[in-house]
Design an enzyme around this catalytic site. Structure first.
Site, PDB file in Angstrom:
ATOM      1  N   LYS A  64      37.870  29.818  42.834  1.00 42.65           N
ATOM      2  CA  LYS A  64      37.852  29.102  41.561  1.00 42.65           C
ATOM      3  C   LYS A  64      36.581  29.412  40.782  1.00 42.65           C
ATOM      4  O   LYS A  64      36.622  29.618  39.554  1.00 42.65           O
ATOM      5  CB  LYS A  64      37.972  27.599  41.819  1.00 42.65           C
TER       6      LYS A  64
ATOM      7  N   SER B  92      43.855  19.045  42.988  1.00 41.41           N
ATOM      8  CA  SER B  92      42.542  19.402  42.441  1.00 41.41           C
ATOM      9  C   SER B  92      42.469  19.303  40.925  1.00 41.41           C
ATOM     10  O   SER B  92      41.391  19.503  40.355  1.00 41.41           O
ATOM     11  CB  SER B  92      42.164  20.823  42.881  1.00 41.41           C
TER      12      SER B  92
ATOM     13  N   PRO C 258      46.233  39.748  46.869  1.00 37.80           N
ATOM     14  CA  PRO C 258      46.612  41.165  46.958  1.00 37.80           C
ATOM     15  C   PRO C 258      45.578  42.061  46.296  1.00 37.80           C
ATOM     16  O   PRO C 258      44.920  41.684  45.321  1.00 37.80           O
ATOM     17  CB  PRO C 258      47.954  41.223  46.201  1.00 37.80           C
ATOM     18  N   GLY C 259      45.434  43.257  46.845  1.00 34.38           N
ATOM     19  CA  GLY C 259      44.588  44.269  46.222  1.00 34.38           C
ATOM     20  C   GLY C 259      43.122  44.190  46.561  1.00 34.38           C
ATOM     21  O   GLY C 259      42.322  44.915  45.961  1.00 34.38           O
ATOM     22  N   VAL C 260      42.729  43.343  47.534  1.00 36.20           N
ATOM     23  CA  VAL C 260      41.307  43.248  47.856  1.00 36.20           C
ATOM     24  C   VAL C 260      40.928  44.140  49.033  1.00 36.20           C
ATOM     25  O   VAL C 260      39.768  44.175  49.423  1.00 36.20           O
ATOM     26  CB  VAL C 260      40.907  41.783  48.160  1.00 36.20           C
ATOM     27  N   GLY C 261      41.909  44.839  49.643  1.00 36.39           N
ATOM     28  CA  GLY C 261      41.588  45.815  50.683  1.00 36.39           C
ATOM     29  C   GLY C 261      41.769  45.319  52.093  1.00 36.39           C
ATOM     30  O   GLY C 261      41.113  45.829  53.013  1.00 36.39           O
ATOM     31  N   LYS C 262      42.657  44.363  52.317  1.00 39.64           N
ATOM     32  CA  LYS C 262      42.856  43.846  53.681  1.00 39.64           C
ATOM     33  C   LYS C 262      43.439  44.926  54.594  1.00 39.64           C
ATOM     34  O   LYS C 262      42.985  45.106  55.727  1.00 39.64           O
ATOM     35  CB  LYS C 262      43.809  42.631  53.637  1.00 39.64           C
ATOM     36  N   THR C 263      44.454  45.635  54.119  1.00 40.33           N
ATOM     37  CA  THR C 263      45.082  46.665  54.942  1.00 40.33           C
ATOM     38  C   THR C 263      44.153  47.858  55.151  1.00 40.33           C
ATOM     39  O   THR C 263      44.026  48.382  56.261  1.00 40.33           O
ATOM     40  CB  THR C 263      46.402  47.120  54.296  1.00 40.33           C
TER      41      THR C 263
ATOM     42  N   GLY D  42      43.725  36.648  51.949  1.00 39.86           N
ATOM     43  CA  GLY D  42      43.148  36.849  50.628  1.00 39.86           C
ATOM     44  C   GLY D  42      44.188  37.335  49.648  1.00 39.86           C
ATOM     45  O   GLY D  42      45.325  37.674  50.023  1.00 39.86           O
TER      46      GLY D  42
END
Length: 829
Positions: A763, A720, A377-382, A375
């Protein structure tokens, strides 16, 4: 003066004054040249001399420290040692410095000082006969008894040493071959004695007195070694392993020196290591290797370089958690509450963790899953990885793989290399101390490749559930079971992950957040965290939800929440200044009268409205300019996917007189250029159908077309944008405006079909952030809308197109009618 017969030394000798030792006859000593007079002696006598006589000098002990040296010659000791300069080592750069290796020959007495400069020269009287070193003779009476006692004590001392060492065996042979008269000088220079005691032996010109001075020193050394043996409780077969050899040499060979701290303290350490090896509960293969290395370690002298390597290897082996593990917390209800408290949204990730817990309840020997969160950056994966570890009750360890380009970082170095060490996987297990932690492999898509190997290929064994139960690190060289480790990899895109590595992981997409989700995350997590970080309380600062929406829409444009958190931090800092100034004003107000005119502190709480927001963060960074940019024909809005999340993309077209050429700008990739040519070809072939020819057979006759994709500095590629280019060119050639609230995505073919594309959720969220109302997507992507939140689907009007005719009808107000109704072609691709 000299002796009456035999070997004689010169009657005049240059004198070398020393302060850091006493040279005795029969011993060898290194002397640093550090005074001006000694330097002159070396340069004038030793370096320029050509005869054997020039290498014989007198060494006078116990003189003044060179740091307090002056031009005056210090008072000389009356007795010195004539020595032979065996070696001169040194250089003249950056300043002259020399070291002499001198072997003592015999004693002499200074009878007269002949000169002081440039170095002292004296007339000397030889006191010892040099022929006694080569001619054996037995003394009688008390002297004979003393020499016999001294010889026996020397034999006893050497017998306490390790005779397997060659230099000790040589010393034992020298005791039998050297004359008894030389033993006091040789042994006094060998054992631990002070300079004052050696000076007493040097001053003992009479042989009987010399034996009496040296014998107590030898006896003291023997008693010290006996005491050392008792305190260390050596085994009976190791009574003679007290090795104590130091620098020097014995005339005519090298000198020995016995120290009390000479025996290594290896016995207890090795025994402790052996206990740890047996208590580590290793697998049989690892235990067999450790016992073999331990056996080699016991036979090694501690001075060998390989001793430290083997010792470090065994310590690493016993510190690894071969059988230590934590107990999983399998309460699904508590796990759901904890995950919901830590993270908002992310339903797919939470559901996968709860599924793992449920299966672990039913089957206790389940292998750890290998997940990959992909995903922007900054969405909380870590952070969600850390939350999963806390939910399971496991240890957590993060391994940053960004920029790693050496496969040894994963597998470790072989022990044959200097500075070898285990890889990050084994080091991480040693750090956490259990064999079932949660390992977060951060930024797995940013691995490099170099001459040292490909770390992504090394990860294949680590992340393969069928192989990692016997992962072999190059340093350990024995298998280690990683099957209980829960591996979580994070990546921004799967495009740069090798297919073989991607195939071993279970990929879970972590899309960007909607505006409503960001508002909820800000008020649940970000604002309380920033208030705590800046020392504020909710009674001092309040940020309403409308203000949060303004921050999200006008000051940030991202899929995650990092910029949002920074903006909230900026608001907290501005409020902290006001609060601090208010505290100062209130303190000053108490000290002054009430009518002094001092400004009152701000009222609490401070509420941030849109006016305060503009004062703190400045004018809005992002404006909704969609409607303003679509005021002319030849402009359409497309949807693009980036590793940072979805983005809207404008496509602009213009026409001019020319010869039918197509110009493309905006850093386009090959696939996007081909899409533009496809769009031109389709429009030219259907120009009459859609009334685009204006009376001519070819709409591009006498016309050049220029297509531009802002922003020009960003590289763009992918199929696309095909429907967007067709819509843009149709608007240009027909002179009609595209609807300002429409965005679209989809791949096209020459037959006018619309093919499915990826990244639909990102999108659509980008279109929702831009306040667009209608989204045109391929019909075969309809299934992807299930991942989109319900409130987003409710706000948008989706048009599912299978042909370009449907796209054009949805993109223009009133449709885009064709002159001839041609039969619809159904895609079978």
């Amino acid at each position: 003066m000299s002796s009456n017969s035999g070997i004689q030394i010169p009657s005049r000798l240059p004198l070398l004054c020393t302060h850091d030792g006493v040279l005795l006859p029969g011993s060898t000593m290194r002397i640093s040249v550090d005074t001006a007079r000694n330097m002159q002696l070396v340069k004038s006598r030793l370096l320029k001399g050509t005869s054997l006589k020039s290498t014989i000098i007198g060494v006078i002990p116990n003189t003044r420290d060179p740091e307090h040296d002056s031009d005056e010659l210090p008072s000389l000791h009356s007795i010195g040692t004539a020595g032979l300069a065996v070696q001169v080592v040194g250089s003249n750069w950056p300043k002259p410095h020399y070291t002499l290796l001198i072997t003592g020959l015999c004693r002499f007495r200074v009878t007269q000082l002949l000169r002081e400069r440039p170095f002292p020269v004296a007339e000397v009287e030889q006191l010892d006969k040099l022929e006694q070193y080569t001619e054996g003779g037995q003394a009688d009476g008390e002297l004979g008894e003393l020499s016999q006692r001294f010889y026996q004590a020397a034999v006893q001392l050497v017998g306490m040493l390790d005779m397997s060492v060659p230099v000790v065996a040589k010393l034992r042979r020298l005791l039998d071959s050297l004359p008894r008269e030389t033993l006091p000088d040789v042994l006094a220079s060998m054992i631990r004695t002070s300079n004052k005691e050696k000076l007493q032996v040097l001053d003992a010109v009479d042989l009987e007195e010399r034996f009496k001075k040296a014998l107590p020193l030898l006896t003291r050394q023997i008693e010290g070694l006996k005491l050392l043996q008792k305190t260390r409780k050596l085994r009976p077969d190791d009574d003679k392993r007290v090795l104590a050899i130091r620098k020097g040499g014995v005339f005519p060979g090298r000198q020995f020196s016995l120290d009390e701290e000479v025996e290594d303290e290896d016995g207890d350490d090795t025994a402790m290591l052996e206990k740890k090896v047996k208590a580590a509960a290793m697998p049989e293969a690892a235990l067999r290797v450790c016992l073999k290395e331990l056996k080699r370690l016991k036979k090694m002298p501690q001075s060998m370089p390989e001793y430290a390597l083997t010792h470090n290897y065994l310590e690493m082996m016993v510190e690894l958690p071969w059988s230590k593990s934590t107990t999983d917390c399998l309460d699904i209800r508590a796990a759901r509450v904890l995950l919901d408290n830590d993270h908002y949204a992310m339903e797919k990730l939470k559901r996968r963790v709860l599924e793992y817990l449920a299966v672990r309840q039913l089957k206790s020997t389940l292998k750890g899953p290998i997940l990959c969160f992909v995903g922007p950056p900054g969405v909380g994966k870590t952070s969600v990885g850390r939350s999963i570890a806390r939910t399971l009750g496991r240890e957590f360890h993060r391994i940053a793989l960004g920029g790693v380009c050496d496969q040894s970082d994963i597998r470790g170095h072989r022990r044959t290399y200097v500075g070898s060490m285990p890889g990050r996987i084994i080091n991480g297990l040693k750090t956490v101390g259990v064999n079932n932690p949660v390992f977060l492999l951060d930024e797995v898509d940013k691995l490099g490749k170099s001459l040292q190997g490909d770390p992504a290929a090394a990860l294949l064994e680590v992340l393969d559930p069928e192989q990692n139960h016997s992962f072999t690190d190059h340093y350990l060289n024995v298998p280690f079971d990683l099957s209980q480790v829960l591996f979580i990899a994070t990546a921004n895109t799967t495009a740069t992950i090798p297919p073989a590595l991607l195939d071993r992981m279970e990929v879970l997409q972590v899309p960007g957040y909607t505006q409503e989700e960001k508002v909820e995350i800000a008020h649940r997590h970000l604002i309380p965290h920033q208030l705590e970080q800046h020392g504020l309380t909710p009674q001092q600062l309040q940020i309403p939800q409308d203000t949060t929406k303004d921050i999200i829409s006008k000051y940030t444009r991202e899929a995650g929440v990092r910029s949002l958190e920074r903006k909230i931090g900026a608001i907290c800092r501005a409020v902290a200044v006001k609060v601090a100034e208010g505290h100062k004003v209130s303190r000053e107000g108490k000290a002054c009268s009430s009518d002094s005119g001092i400004a009152s502190p701000p009222e609490m709480p401070i509420v941030i409205d849109h006016i305060a927001l503009k004062d703190i963060l400045g004018p809005p960074v992002f404006e909704m300019e969609v409607s303003e940019r679509l005021t002319l024909p030849g402009v359409a809005i497309g949807l693009a996917w980036t590793p940072m999340g979805g983005e809207i993309m404008f496509v602009e077209a213009s026409r001019m007189e020319g010869d039918g050429q197509l110009t493309l700008t905006g850093q386009l990739g090959d696939v996007m250029k081909e899409s533009a040519h496809l769009a031109i070809s389709w429009l030219r072939s259907n120009a009459k159908t859609y009334l685009l020819a204006n009376g001519s057979a070819d709409p591009l006759e006498g016309t050049d077309i220029h297509l531009h994709f802002p922003a020009g500095a960003v590289t763009k590629d992918g199929p696309s944008a095909g429907v967007t280019i067709v819509t843009c060119l149709a608007s240009l050639l027909s002179g009609r405006l595209v609807r300002s609230d429409v965005a679209m995505t989809g791949e096209i073919t020459l037959r006018g079909l619309v093919l499915p594309v990826g990244g639909i959720k990102d999108k659509v969220l980008a279109a929702h952030r831009a306040n667009l109302k209608r989204v045109i997507i391929p019909k075969r992507n309809e299934k992807d809308l299930e991942e989109i939140p319900a409130h987003v689907r409710a706000d948008l009007d989706f048009v599912f197109a299978s042909t370009l005719d449907e796209v054009l009808n949805a993109a223009f107000d009133g449709g885009f009618p064709a002159a001839v109704n041609h039969p619809q072609v159904v895609s079978k691709l």
